[in-house]
Design an enzyme around this catalytic site. Sequence first.
Site, PDB file in Angstrom:
ATOM      1  CB  SER A 137      -7.467   4.286  16.234  1.00 45.57           C
ATOM      2  OG  SER A 137      -8.562   3.402  16.264  1.00 45.57           O
ATOM      3  CE1 TYR A 150      -9.799   6.617  11.653  1.00 43.45           C
ATOM      4  CE2 TYR A 150     -10.122   4.500  12.744  1.00 43.45           C
ATOM      5  CZ  TYR A 150      -9.881   5.865  12.808  1.00 43.45           C
ATOM      6  OH  TYR A 150      -9.713   6.483  14.037  1.00 43.45           O
TER       7      TYR A 150
HETATM    8  N1  LIG Z   1     -14.126   8.848  18.214  1.00 41.75           N
HETATM    9  C1  LIG Z   1     -13.534   7.664  18.254  1.00 41.75           C
HETATM   10  O1  LIG Z   1     -14.164   6.621  18.544  1.00 41.75           O
HETATM   11  C2  LIG Z   1     -12.062   7.535  18.013  1.00 41.75           C
HETATM   12  C3  LIG Z   1     -11.439   6.329  18.361  1.00 41.75           C
HETATM   13  C4  LIG Z   1     -10.078   6.184  18.132  1.00 41.75           C
HETATM   14  C5  LIG Z   1      -9.344   7.216  17.595  1.00 41.75           C
HETATM   15  N2  LIG Z   1      -9.968   8.375  17.251  1.00 41.75           N
HETATM   16  C6  LIG Z   1      -9.132   9.442  16.667  1.00 41.75           C
HETATM   17  O2  LIG Z   1      -9.208  10.575  17.512  1.00 41.75           O
HETATM   18  C7  LIG Z   1      -8.955  11.750  16.741  1.00 41.75           C
HETATM   19  C8  LIG Z   1     -10.018  12.790  17.055  1.00 41.75           C
HETATM   20  O3  LIG Z   1     -11.280  12.284  16.655  1.00 41.75           O
HETATM   21  P1  LIG Z   1     -12.646  12.678  17.389  1.00 41.75           P
HETATM   22  O4  LIG Z   1     -13.299  11.438  17.778  1.00 41.75           O
HETATM   23  O5  LIG Z   1     -12.436  13.737  18.379  1.00 41.75           O
HETATM   24  O6  LIG Z   1     -13.446  13.218  16.104  1.00 41.75           O
HETATM   25  P2  LIG Z   1     -14.194  14.605  15.791  1.00 41.75           P
HETATM   26  O7  LIG Z   1     -14.991  15.032  16.964  1.00 41.75           O
HETATM   27  O8  LIG Z   1     -14.861  14.399  14.482  1.00 41.75           O
HETATM   28  O9  LIG Z   1     -12.964  15.624  15.612  1.00 41.75           O
HETATM   29  C9  LIG Z   1     -12.110  15.548  14.516  1.00 41.75           C
HETATM   30  C10 LIG Z   1     -11.225  16.796  14.513  1.00 41.75           C
HETATM   31  O10 LIG Z   1     -10.344  16.714  13.386  1.00 41.75           O
HETATM   32  C11 LIG Z   1     -10.387  17.959  12.714  1.00 41.75           C
HETATM   33  N3  LIG Z   1     -10.100  17.808  11.295  1.00 41.75           N
HETATM   34  C12 LIG Z   1     -10.700  16.982  10.397  1.00 41.75           C
HETATM   35  N4  LIG Z   1     -10.191  17.191   9.169  1.00 41.75           N
HETATM   36  C13 LIG Z   1      -9.231  18.164   9.309  1.00 41.75           C
HETATM   37  C14 LIG Z   1      -8.354  18.819   8.412  1.00 41.75           C
HETATM   38  N5  LIG Z   1      -8.325  18.543   7.090  1.00 41.75           N
HETATM   39  N6  LIG Z   1      -7.512  19.771   8.901  1.00 41.75           N
HETATM   40  C15 LIG Z   1      -7.525  20.069  10.215  1.00 41.75           C
HETATM   41  N7  LIG Z   1      -8.331  19.502  11.105  1.00 41.75           N
HETATM   42  C16 LIG Z   1      -9.171  18.551  10.654  1.00 41.75           C
HETATM   43  C17 LIG Z   1     -11.796  18.506  12.942  1.00 41.75           C
HETATM   44  O11 LIG Z   1     -11.805  19.910  12.870  1.00 41.75           O
HETATM   45  P3  LIG Z   1     -12.363  20.798  11.657  1.00 41.75           P
HETATM   46  O12 LIG Z   1     -13.497  20.057  11.020  1.00 41.75           O
HETATM   47  O13 LIG Z   1     -12.753  22.084  12.338  1.00 41.75           O
HETATM   48  O14 LIG Z   1     -11.188  20.984  10.759  1.00 41.75           O
HETATM   49  C18 LIG Z   1     -12.041  18.075  14.390  1.00 41.75           C
HETATM   50  O15 LIG Z   1     -11.524  19.041  15.270  1.00 41.75           O
HETATM   51  C19 LIG Z   1      -8.927  11.293  15.272  1.00 41.75           C
HETATM   52  O16 LIG Z   1      -7.584  11.162  14.866  1.00 41.75           O
HETATM   53  C20 LIG Z   1      -9.601   9.925  15.314  1.00 41.75           C
HETATM   54  O17 LIG Z   1      -9.145   9.091  14.272  1.00 41.75           O
HETATM   55  C21 LIG Z   1     -11.297   8.564  17.455  1.00 41.75           C
END
Ligand SMILES: NC(=O)c1ccc[n+]([C@@H]2O[C@H](COP(=O)([O-])OP(=O)(O)OC[C@H]3O[C@@H](n4cnc5c(N)ncnc54)[C@H](OP(=O)(O)O)[C@@H]3O)[C@@H](O)[C@H]2O)c1
Length: 237
Positions: A137, A150
């Site tokens: 991130s 975070y």
């Molecule tokens: N959105 C942003 O602005 C942003 C910015 C920078 C970085 N990121 C990073 O990008 C990555 C993906 O985030 P996203 O934005 O796509 O969020 P999201 O739509 O909430 O997706 C999060 C994913 O993580 C999985 N997950 C959560 N807890 C888990 C666990 N205990 N075991 C296995 N899977 C788990 C969820 O699947 P299940 O609930 O089905 O397990 C879901 O598929 C994360 O690492 C986040 O920190 C996001």
Amino acid sequence: MKLKKVIALTGASSGIGEASARALSHSPHMLVLMARNAGKLNAIAKELECPVLVLETDVTDTNQIESAFKTIQEKFGGLDVLINNAGVGYFDPIDDAKLNEWHTMIDVNIKGVVNCLHYGLPLLKNSVDGQIINVASVAAHQVFQNSGVYSATKHAVGAISKSLHLELGKQLKITTISPGAVDTPFVDNTSNEEMIDDLKKYFAGGLDPTVVAEQIIHCIEQPLNVAISEIIVRPKR
Ligand SMILES: NC(=O)c1ccc[n+]([C@@H]2O[C@H](COP(=O)([O-])OP(=O)(O)OC[C@H]3O[C@@H](n4cnc5c(N)ncnc54)[C@H](OP(=O)(O)O)[C@@H]3O)[C@@H](O)[C@H]2O)c1
């Protein structure tokens, strides 16, 4: 000709992971979709054009992760790319945060990554083009208000990537992708009622997750002798 790769993707049921699975399925790869929500994973898998293996896994559960990588070896004979994407974020001021939410971020964002590394590395080291892509991130590079823990977890992901590069950079491509705000359900976890409306607006103005997926594909589809180590991708504000 593009190499046909076995690609394991954590957090494939939503957001960046789902967008990456959909985008990767247009290439001749074999995908392993991992997350806890098997219903969502199966619905996504049905729409993909490539061979897909769905593994219902919680990245915090070492037994499940060990068995997932065993299954990948048995079904596909190895692994070429591991995308550590599963992650959670809870936003709160440090003096008004919930301890269990801090623990969950540490468990998923740090321990989840190291669990997959531990069991995935032996397979990746046997690949001719092994690669680890860690989704960090912009919070791996700077600290923002209301997201201290975070940011700490994402700094840890950055440090793990650097160590991997130092120790295994001759054998494996190590890539860290650091997105700024991305418009996914990510922010919905936050329970702070005073902050949630502003946060939702902020993330809704973020990148479409397909933009991050394109960067992931770009890193995977480099020639054998090219490794992209670091990408920061964020919305132009
Ligand atoms: N959105 C942003 O602005 C942003 C910015 C920078 C970085 N990121 C990073 O990008 C990555 C993906 O985030 P996203 O934005 O796509 O969020 P999201 O739509 O909430 O997706 C999060 C994913 O993580 C999985 N997950 C959560 N807890 C888990 C666990 N205990 N075991 C296995 N899977 C788990 C969820 O699947 P299940 O609930 O089905 O397990 C879901 O598929 C994360 O690492 C986040 O920190 C996001």
